[in-house]
Design a protein around this motif. Structure first.
Motif, PDB file in Angstrom:
ATOM      1  N   MET A 273       0.850  -1.201   0.000  1.00 25.36           N
ATOM      2  CA  MET A 273       0.000   0.000   0.000  1.00 25.36           C
ATOM      3  C   MET A 273       0.881   1.243   0.000  1.00 25.36           C
ATOM      4  O   MET A 273       1.223   1.781   1.054  1.00 25.36           O
ATOM      5  CB  MET A 273      -0.883   0.022   1.260  1.00 25.36           C
ATOM      6  CG  MET A 273      -2.119  -0.835   1.231  1.00 25.36           C
ATOM      7  SD  MET A 273      -3.414  -0.317   0.091  1.00 25.36           S
ATOM      8  CE  MET A 273      -3.793   1.321   0.631  1.00 25.36           C
ATOM      9  N   ALA A 275      -0.040   3.992  -1.688  1.00 30.16           N
ATOM     10  CA  ALA A 275      -0.884   5.167  -1.967  1.00 30.16           C
ATOM     11  C   ALA A 275      -0.967   6.078  -0.750  1.00 30.16           C
ATOM     12  O   ALA A 275      -0.925   5.613   0.391  1.00 30.16           O
ATOM     13  CB  ALA A 275      -2.279   4.712  -2.368  1.00 30.16           C
ATOM     14  N   VAL A 277      -3.484   7.690   0.830  1.00 25.83           N
ATOM     15  CA  VAL A 277      -4.955   7.696   0.866  1.00 25.83           C
ATOM     16  C   VAL A 277      -5.426   8.814   1.804  1.00 25.83           C
ATOM     17  O   VAL A 277      -4.881   8.972   2.905  1.00 25.83           O
ATOM     18  CB  VAL A 277      -5.482   6.338   1.397  1.00 25.83           C
ATOM     19  CG1 VAL A 277      -6.994   6.258   1.251  1.00 25.83           C
ATOM     20  CG2 VAL A 277      -4.806   5.177   0.688  1.00 25.83           C
ATOM     21  N   ASP A 279      -7.335  10.601   4.620  1.00 24.37           N
ATOM     22  CA  ASP A 279      -7.893  10.080   5.877  1.00 24.37           C
ATOM     23  C   ASP A 279      -9.317  10.582   6.097  1.00 24.37           C
ATOM     24  O   ASP A 279     -10.067   9.999   6.872  1.00 24.37           O
ATOM     25  CB  ASP A 279      -7.015  10.510   7.062  1.00 24.37           C
ATOM     26  CG  ASP A 279      -5.699   9.739   7.074  1.00 24.37           C
ATOM     27  OD1 ASP A 279      -5.689   8.594   6.583  1.00 24.37           O
ATOM     28  OD2 ASP A 279      -4.692  10.288   7.553  1.00 24.37           O
ATOM     29  N   THR A 304     -12.332   8.376   6.213  1.00 29.88           N
ATOM     30  CA  THR A 304     -12.451   7.345   5.164  1.00 29.88           C
ATOM     31  C   THR A 304     -12.198   5.986   5.826  1.00 29.88           C
ATOM     32  O   THR A 304     -11.755   5.932   6.978  1.00 29.88           O
ATOM     33  CB  THR A 304     -11.382   7.562   4.077  1.00 29.88           C
ATOM     34  OG1 THR A 304     -10.115   7.578   4.728  1.00 29.88           O
ATOM     35  CG2 THR A 304     -11.607   8.853   3.318  1.00 29.88           C
ATOM     36  N   LYS A 305     -12.445   4.931   5.075  1.00 33.73           N
ATOM     37  CA  LYS A 305     -12.119   3.607   5.622  1.00 33.73           C
ATOM     38  C   LYS A 305     -10.615   3.381   5.465  1.00 33.73           C
ATOM     39  O   LYS A 305     -10.052   3.747   4.427  1.00 33.73           O
ATOM     40  CB  LYS A 305     -12.866   2.524   4.839  1.00 33.73           C
ATOM     41  CG  LYS A 305     -14.360   2.579   5.073  1.00 33.73           C
ATOM     42  CD  LYS A 305     -15.029   1.546   4.189  1.00 33.73           C
ATOM     43  CE  LYS A 305     -16.478   1.894   4.005  1.00 33.73           C
ATOM     44  NZ  LYS A 305     -16.986   1.658   2.664  1.00 33.73           N
ATOM     45  N   ILE A 307      -7.973   1.293   4.355  1.00 34.71           N
ATOM     46  CA  ILE A 307      -7.928   0.138   3.447  1.00 34.71           C
ATOM     47  C   ILE A 307      -6.982  -0.937   3.985  1.00 34.71           C
ATOM     48  O   ILE A 307      -7.326  -2.121   4.065  1.00 34.71           O
ATOM     49  CB  ILE A 307      -7.482   0.587   2.036  1.00 34.71           C
ATOM     50  CG1 ILE A 307      -8.389   1.728   1.529  1.00 34.71           C
ATOM     51  CG2 ILE A 307      -7.477  -0.586   1.060  1.00 34.71           C
ATOM     52  CD1 ILE A 307      -7.876   2.429   0.286  1.00 34.71           C
ATOM     53  N   LEU A 308      -5.784  -0.483   4.372  1.00 38.06           N
ATOM     54  CA  LEU A 308      -4.770  -1.436   4.818  1.00 38.06           C
ATOM     55  C   LEU A 308      -5.199  -2.145   6.105  1.00 38.06           C
ATOM     56  O   LEU A 308      -4.969  -3.349   6.269  1.00 38.06           O
ATOM     57  CB  LEU A 308      -3.447  -0.685   5.025  1.00 38.06           C
ATOM     58  CG  LEU A 308      -2.200  -1.519   5.205  1.00 38.06           C
ATOM     59  CD1 LEU A 308      -2.030  -2.562   4.128  1.00 38.06           C
ATOM     60  CD2 LEU A 308      -0.967  -0.628   5.266  1.00 38.06           C
ATOM     61  N   GLY A 323       3.025  -1.867   4.335  1.00 35.47           N
ATOM     62  CA  GLY A 323       2.426  -0.534   4.409  1.00 35.47           C
ATOM     63  C   GLY A 323       3.498   0.533   4.369  1.00 35.47           C
ATOM     64  O   GLY A 323       4.697   0.235   4.511  1.00 35.47           O
ATOM     65  N   ALA A 325       4.513   4.420   6.011  1.00 40.96           N
ATOM     66  CA  ALA A 325       4.166   5.369   7.074  1.00 40.96           C
ATOM     67  C   ALA A 325       4.863   6.680   6.759  1.00 40.96           C
ATOM     68  O   ALA A 325       6.082   6.707   6.539  1.00 40.96           O
ATOM     69  CB  ALA A 325       4.628   4.844   8.422  1.00 40.96           C
ATOM     70  N   GLU A 327       5.719  10.136   8.250  1.00 45.39           N
ATOM     71  CA  GLU A 327       5.717  10.742   9.584  1.00 45.39           C
ATOM     72  C   GLU A 327       6.564  12.011   9.611  1.00 45.39           C
ATOM     73  O   GLU A 327       7.496  12.172   8.830  1.00 45.39           O
ATOM     74  CB  GLU A 327       6.302   9.747  10.608  1.00 45.39           C
ATOM     75  CG  GLU A 327       5.646   8.384  10.619  1.00 45.39           C
ATOM     76  CD  GLU A 327       4.223   8.399  11.167  1.00 45.39           C
ATOM     77  OE1 GLU A 327       3.837   9.375  11.835  1.00 45.39           O
ATOM     78  OE2 GLU A 327       3.486   7.426  10.906  1.00 45.39           O
ATOM     79  N   LYS A 338       1.927   1.382  13.725  1.00 50.78           N
ATOM     80  CA  LYS A 338       1.103   1.119  12.532  1.00 50.78           C
ATOM     81  C   LYS A 338       1.307  -0.324  12.057  1.00 50.78           C
ATOM     82  O   LYS A 338       0.359  -0.995  11.648  1.00 50.78           O
ATOM     83  CB  LYS A 338       1.459   2.090  11.404  1.00 50.78           C
ATOM     84  CG  LYS A 338       0.833   3.452  11.569  1.00 50.78           C
ATOM     85  CD  LYS A 338       1.216   4.429  10.458  1.00 50.78           C
ATOM     86  CE  LYS A 338       0.819   5.840  10.869  1.00 50.78           C
ATOM     87  NZ  LYS A 338       1.320   6.884   9.997  1.00 50.78           N
TER      88      LYS A 338
HETATM   89  N1  CTP Z   1      -3.811   3.792   4.429  1.00 55.27           N
HETATM   90  C1  CTP Z   1      -4.922   3.121   3.952  1.00 55.27           C
HETATM   91  N2  CTP Z   1      -6.159   3.685   4.020  1.00 55.27           N
HETATM   92  C2  CTP Z   1      -6.340   4.900   4.585  1.00 55.27           C
HETATM   93  C3  CTP Z   1      -5.191   5.600   5.075  1.00 55.27           C
HETATM   94  C4  CTP Z   1      -3.947   5.017   4.995  1.00 55.27           C
HETATM   95  O1  CTP Z   1      -4.775   2.006   3.444  1.00 55.27           O
HETATM   96  N3  CTP Z   1      -7.525   5.420   4.623  1.00 55.27           N
HETATM   97  C5  CTP Z   1      -2.500   3.136   4.333  1.00 55.27           C
HETATM   98  C6  CTP Z   1      -1.478   3.910   3.531  1.00 55.27           C
HETATM   99  O2  CTP Z   1      -1.511   3.544   2.179  1.00 55.27           O
HETATM  100  C7  CTP Z   1      -0.168   3.504   4.180  1.00 55.27           C
HETATM  101  C8  CTP Z   1      -0.543   3.239   5.616  1.00 55.27           C
HETATM  102  O3  CTP Z   1      -1.969   3.056   5.625  1.00 55.27           O
HETATM  103  O4  CTP Z   1       0.349   2.313   3.646  1.00 55.27           O
HETATM  104  C9  CTP Z   1      -0.199   4.329   6.594  1.00 55.27           C
HETATM  105  O5  CTP Z   1      -0.646   5.567   6.117  1.00 55.27           O
HETATM  106  P1  CTP Z   1      -0.339   6.928   6.914  1.00 55.27           P
HETATM  107  O6  CTP Z   1      -1.021   8.050   6.208  1.00 55.27           O
HETATM  108  O7  CTP Z   1       1.144   7.038   7.201  1.00 55.27           O
HETATM  109  O8  CTP Z   1      -0.990   6.656   8.294  1.00 55.27           O
HETATM  110  P2  CTP Z   1      -2.458   6.571   8.782  1.00 55.27           P
HETATM  111  O9  CTP Z   1      -2.747   5.156   9.131  1.00 55.27           O
HETATM  112  O10 CTP Z   1      -3.380   7.236   7.830  1.00 55.27           O
HETATM  113  O11 CTP Z   1      -2.354   7.389  10.152  1.00 55.27           O
HETATM  114  P3  CTP Z   1      -1.960   8.942  10.401  1.00 55.27           P
HETATM  115  O12 CTP Z   1      -2.368   9.703   9.171  1.00 55.27           O
HETATM  116  O13 CTP Z   1      -2.727   9.292  11.606  1.00 55.27           O
HETATM  117  O14 CTP Z   1      -0.469   8.970  10.636  1.00 55.27           O
END
Ligand code: CTP
Length: 400
Positions: A273, A275, A277, A279, A304-305, A307-308, A323, A325, A327, A338
């Motif tokens: 994953m 992308a 995506v 949030d 949003t949902k 996905i991962l 996945g 991250a 940061e 995560k």
């Molecule tokens: N991801 C996902 N679906 C979402 C958001 C994130 O599948 N709605 C996946 C991303 O593709 C990535 C991983 O989760 O592989 C982590 O994404 P990241 O944006 O770093 O973290 P979040 O889980 O969204 O948490 P936060 O934004 O609070 O750091």
């Protein structure tokens, strides 16, 4: 090890050309079929007769065969080859490759290549270190070429430093390694997501992010080169991923990406994953364009949902989940959390604090953390090299 592999060897005008007959002999000994192409300048350093004798084929120098008026077809050669190795490559040819200056047969063949391309530069240390040369090398890497870095040592000028073409034995090993890794992911289904998602506000506006999709596209190309059948689910990006083993599905919003991923993930051996995506999405999308008749405007956003997280909950036995991250603070701890929370095997940590890493750049710097907490710390590299590092690690996973 190279039985039946069709390899084009392109030689340009550097003293290191004297090493190429050795390389050709080694490749032929391994069973490769060789066609040799040369720039006119290369013929001052090594004779076409030596090379045609070794390869048992005429060497092509001119687009038109002397006297006969027959045309040497670089396009056919581009389609024929399983791999092209250009060695040695001068600073002049690097510049022509970058800019597509097709004034000799070697460059026309390079531009017609449909296969992986390896480039072994050779020149004096100052030429090699010059910004122009280094920029050209960076660009050639970003176009998907593999650069075989020159070695440090004594140079023809009498100076000592980086610029010596890599030794034929080592080039042979790189080529053997290339074909060996090509098969590692054969029959594996790989699902990769890439790009941003766009959450519509009204027909003219959206909430998005700066992701270009390059990282996921480099991963898709590399996985396909290793033999995998790749499904690439791409958010809005202009980048292309041309490979016979890549099936691309374009989506726009996080919700669309979720739907497609839920259909595709159960068939995947590996899910990556990459992308970015969104949030949050807009609670009430306006069917018509919003007018600026408010003194201030608030948008209600809904999550949003993830996905991962969903794929992680339904993870199949032996499925590998990767996945990303992104940061800015407390990077390592957040990434590790995560990894556990989403039931991942690996998480690729990008820190937006690192110069040269992140959205919209050609380069990236990542740490890859596995489920046992081992951290593979990377340097600043092109996204293609980072993709190779990630896939090298995945390919060593116990279930591959
Ligand atoms: N991801 C996902 N679906 C979402 C958001 C994130 O599948 N709605 C996946 C991303 O593709 C990535 C991983 O989760 O592989 C982590 O994404 P990241 O944006 O770093 O973290 P979040 O889980 O969204 O948490 P936060 O934004 O609070 O750091």
């Amino acid at each position: 090890m190279l039985k039946g592999k069709k390899i084009v060897v392109g030689i340009t005008g550097s003293i290191a050309a004297y090493k190429v007959p050795f390389l050709v002999r080694l490749l032929i000994k391994e069973g490769a079929e060789i066609r040799i192409i040369m720039t006119p300048a290369a013929t001052d350093f090594v004779t076409p007769l030596t090379l045609s004798t070794l390869s048992q084929h005429a060497v092509i120098i001119d687009p038109f065969k002397a006297h006969s008026g027959e045309w040497n077809n670089h396009v056919e050669l581009g389609q024929w080859a399983d791999l092209m190795i250009f060695a040695p490559v001068t600073a002049n040819t690097l510049g022509k490759m970058v800019n597509g200056i097709a004034d000799n047969f070697v460059i026309t063949a390079y531009l017609s290549a449909k296969c992986p391309v390896y480039i072994a530069p050779a020149m004096d240390l100052d030429m090699y270190g010059h910004h122009s040369t280094q920029n050209n090398i960076r660009k050639l890497k970003s176009y998907g070429n593999h650069i075989i870095e020159p070695q440090v040592g004594e140079l023809a000028s009498g100076l000592s430093g980086p610029g010596r073409m890599e030794e034929p034995e080592r080039i042979l090993n790189i080529i053997i390694g290339h074909f060996a890794q090509q098969h590692v992911l054969i029959n594996k289904q790989v699902l990769i997501t890439t790009g941003p998602t766009y959450e519509k506000i009204d027909p003219a506006r959206y909430i998005g992010n700066f992701s270009t999709g390059r990282m996921g596209i480099c991963l898709a190309m590399d996985a396909a080169e290793r033999g995998a059948e790749v499904t690439l689910i791409a958010g809005p990006t202009n980048l292309t991923a041309d490979h016979a083993r890549i099936k691309r599905i374009n989506v726009e919003s996080a919700d669309e990406m979720y739907e497609v991923c839920m259909l595709e993930a159960p068939h995947a051996d590996i899910v990556i994953m990459a992308a970015a995506v969104a949030d949050y999405t807009v609670a009430a999308k306006s069917p018509s364009k919003l007018k600026k008749n408010h003194s201030s405007y608030s948008l209600e956003l809904l999550p949003t949902k993830d996905i991962l997280l969903e794929i992680g909950k339904k993870k199949k036995k032996n499925q590998i989940l990767v996945g990303f991250a992104l940061e800015t603070d407390n990077e390592l701890d957040n990434a590790k959390q995560k990894l556990i929370h989403k039931n991942l095997d690996y998480i690729v940590l990008n820190s937006l604090k690192d110069t040269g890493a992140g959205f919209g750049l050609e380069t990236n710097k990542v740490s890859i953390i596995d489920a046992f907490g081992t951290i593979h710390q990377g340097n600043l590299k092109t996204k293609q090299e980072v993709a190779e590092d990630i896939l090298d690690i995945i390919c060593k996973h116990r279930t591959i």
